[in-house]
Design a protein around this motif. Structure first.
Motif: not given
Length: 184
Positions: A63-90
């Protein structure tokens, strides 16, 4: 649902974040953050949203990855579950590393008490600003509780540092007993 909110997986609504950054380019946000903190705009936004979308069973990263472009002005494309996990972990790893760096500096006596106070003051001001940019509002009671936790942690750091460094008084040289250490 009220305007400027999104639903989390458990049905709660969360306010839109980062509205004050509308129109900001990710590079500009990264430049601002680079001067003040150890994380990137991507890591910051995703960590914030993971906290917002946390459910009783964890974080709904899809859900976070799919909603990213709608929730964050400087993000323009959805992120995969793995990309979300990696960014949160980092983000989490950088917070832990920054904490260890700070504690080492305090334990190793690289800073005077006044200098540590200055570091904490500056860090607190940056944190407050970032929280405002996120669109969060903290009550005075919540802020006071957080400050008390930081104060308690710093007192613990001071005691541990003193206990590691001194079995004798650094001023007069007499052996410190438990009562003298506690009253320091």
């Amino acid at each position: 649902m009220p305007e400027n909110t999104h639903s989390s997986p458990d049905g709660d609504t969360t306010p839109d974040r980062f509205e004050s950054l509308e129109g900001a380019a990710r590079d500009r946000v990264d430049d601002f953050l680079r001067d003040r903190v150890a994380f990137t705009a991507r890591e910051w936004a995703i960590a914030r949203l993971c906290a917002d979308f946390r459910t009783k069973t964890g974080v709904e990263m899809t859900t976070v990855g799919e909603e990213l472009p709608d929730l964050v002005p400087f993000v323009h494309e959805p992120y995969s579950r793995q990309a979300v996990y990696q960014a949160r972990r980092s983000f989490e790893e950088k917070v832990r590393t920054a904490g260890a760096t700070f504690c080492y500096g305090a334990f190793a006596d690289f800073f005077t008490a006044d200098e540590l106070d200055d570091v904490l003051y500056e860090a607190t001001e940056v944190a407050r600003f970032l929280i405002e940019v996120e669109g969060l509002r903290r009550s005075h009671a919540d802020e006071s509780r957080s400050e008390a936790q930081v104060r308690s942690a710093m007192e613990s750091v001071h005691r541990a540092s003193r206990d590691l460094r001194y079995d004798r008084c650094p001023n007069c040289g007499h052996e410190l007993d438990e009562d003298a250490i506690e009253s320091d």
